[in-house]
Scaffold this motif. Structure first.
Motif, short mmCIF file in Angstrom:
data_model
loop_
_atom_site.label_atom_id
_atom_site.label_comp_id
_atom_site.label_asym_id
_atom_site.label_seq_id
_atom_site.Cartn_x
_atom_site.Cartn_y
_atom_site.Cartn_z
N ALA A 1 9.07 6.70 -5.65
CA ALA A 1 9.28 8.10 -6.02
C ALA A 1 7.99 8.90 -5.91
CB ALA A 1 9.79 8.18 -7.46
N PRO A 2 8.12 10.19 -5.58
CA PRO A 2 6.93 11.04 -5.56
C PRO A 2 6.43 11.29 -6.98
CG PRO A 2 8.89 12.33 -5.09
CD PRO A 2 9.32 10.91 -5.19
N VAL A 3 5.14 11.50 -7.08
CA VAL A 3 4.55 11.84 -8.37
C VAL A 3 3.87 13.21 -8.26
CG1 VAL A 3 4.17 9.47 -9.12
CG2 VAL A 3 2.40 10.62 -7.86
N SER A 4 3.77 13.87 -9.37
CA SER A 4 3.12 15.19 -9.42
C SER A 4 1.73 15.03 -10.00
CB SER A 4 3.91 16.14 -10.31
OG SER A 4 5.21 16.32 -9.80
N ALA A 5 0.77 15.67 -9.38
CA ALA A 5 -0.55 15.73 -9.98
C ALA A 5 -0.46 16.69 -11.16
CB ALA A 5 -1.57 16.22 -8.96
N ALA A 6 -1.07 16.32 -12.26
CA ALA A 6 -1.00 17.17 -13.46
C ALA A 6 -2.39 17.29 -14.07
CB ALA A 6 -0.03 16.57 -14.48
N GLN A 7 -2.63 18.42 -14.65
CA GLN A 7 -3.89 18.66 -15.33
C GLN A 7 -3.60 19.49 -16.57
OE1 GLN A 7 -6.76 20.57 -12.84
NE2 GLN A 7 -8.41 20.34 -14.31
N ALA B 1 0.86 -1.18 0.00
CA ALA B 1 0.00 0.00 0.00
C ALA B 1 0.90 1.24 0.00
CB ALA B 1 -0.92 0.00 1.22
N LEU B 2 1.20 1.72 -1.20
CA LEU B 2 1.96 2.96 -1.31
C LEU B 2 1.10 4.14 -0.86
CD1 LEU B 2 3.46 2.42 -4.87
CD2 LEU B 2 4.78 2.61 -2.75
N PRO B 3 1.68 5.11 -0.20
CA PRO B 3 0.89 6.30 0.16
C PRO B 3 0.53 7.10 -1.10
CG PRO B 3 3.12 6.40 1.13
CD PRO B 3 3.04 5.17 0.30
N LEU B 4 -0.60 7.79 -1.03
CA LEU B 4 -0.98 8.66 -2.14
C LEU B 4 0.13 9.66 -2.38
CD1 LEU B 4 -4.76 9.38 -1.47
CD2 LEU B 4 -3.75 7.96 -3.27
N GLY B 5 0.39 9.95 -3.65
CA GLY B 5 1.45 10.89 -4.00
C GLY B 5 2.76 10.19 -4.32
N TYR B 6 2.77 8.84 -4.29
CA TYR B 6 3.97 8.07 -4.60
C TYR B 6 3.66 6.99 -5.63
CZ TYR B 6 6.34 10.24 -0.71
OH TYR B 6 6.93 11.17 0.12
N GLU B 7 4.68 6.57 -6.32
CA GLU B 7 4.62 5.42 -7.21
C GLU B 7 5.83 4.55 -6.91
OE1 GLU B 7 5.78 5.72 -11.31
OE2 GLU B 7 7.06 7.44 -10.92
N ALA B 8 5.78 3.32 -7.37
CA ALA B 8 6.97 2.45 -7.32
C ALA B 8 7.32 2.14 -8.76
CB ALA B 8 6.69 1.18 -6.53
#
Length: 155
Positions: free
Chosen positions: A124-130, A60-67
């Motif tokens: 790694a952290p991920v960025s929300a994008a729109q 269960a990765l925290p929101l805002g992260y990816e593996a």
């Protein structure tokens, strides 16, 4: 060094007894993923063949992260074995088993056994994008020049 990201991990029955993913050295970015095969249930990857190798856990990765699942350089250089869709992304909302799609680009059969280190995983952290529609894009020196447009960098 930044604070460690806490990730919940649940072993599946076939992963019991395998080591937890962890960075092997203080400066390592990736954590080794190992094959969670039954003892004696080896996978033989013939040249040009691929297989989906189970790792025996869900997380269960925290929101805002990816593996990101990436190849191990030693397997790639020594045997021609790599991760098929490198880097593969595991999203924060995925709760299924972590699995690695391996492909043998080498010339000889490659055998995967229980506990073999088959890939590495980088959290790694991920960025929300729109996206927003626009009529024009700003100008840059490179412009629309694509692949290879900045010159050859190999000697």
């Amino acid at each position: 060094m930044s604070e460690a990201v806490s990730i919940g991990l649940r072993w599946l029955d076939h992963g019991a007894g395998l080591p937890l993913p962890r960075q092997q050295t203080a400066g390592a970015a990736g954590m080794d993923l190992v094959a969670a095969l039954a003892a004696g249930a080896d996978i033989v990857l013939a040249p040009g063949k691929r297989a989906l190798v189970p790792c025996g856990f869900a997380m269960a990765l925290p929101l805002g992260y990816e593996a990101q699942v990436r190849p191990r350089s030693g397997l790639a250089v020594k045997f021609g074995v790599t991760v098929l869709n490198a880097p593969g992304t595991i999203d924060a909302d995925y709760r299924g088993e972590v699995m690695v799609p391996l492909i043998n680009l080498g010339e000889d059969d490659f055998v995967v056994r229980r506990g073999d280190r088959i890939a590495q995983m980088v959290v790694a952290p991920v960025s929300a994008a729109q996206f927003r529609l626009t009529e024009m894009l700003d100008d840059t020196e490179r412009g629309a020049n694509g692949f290879g447009s900045t010159g050859r960098s190999v000697g």
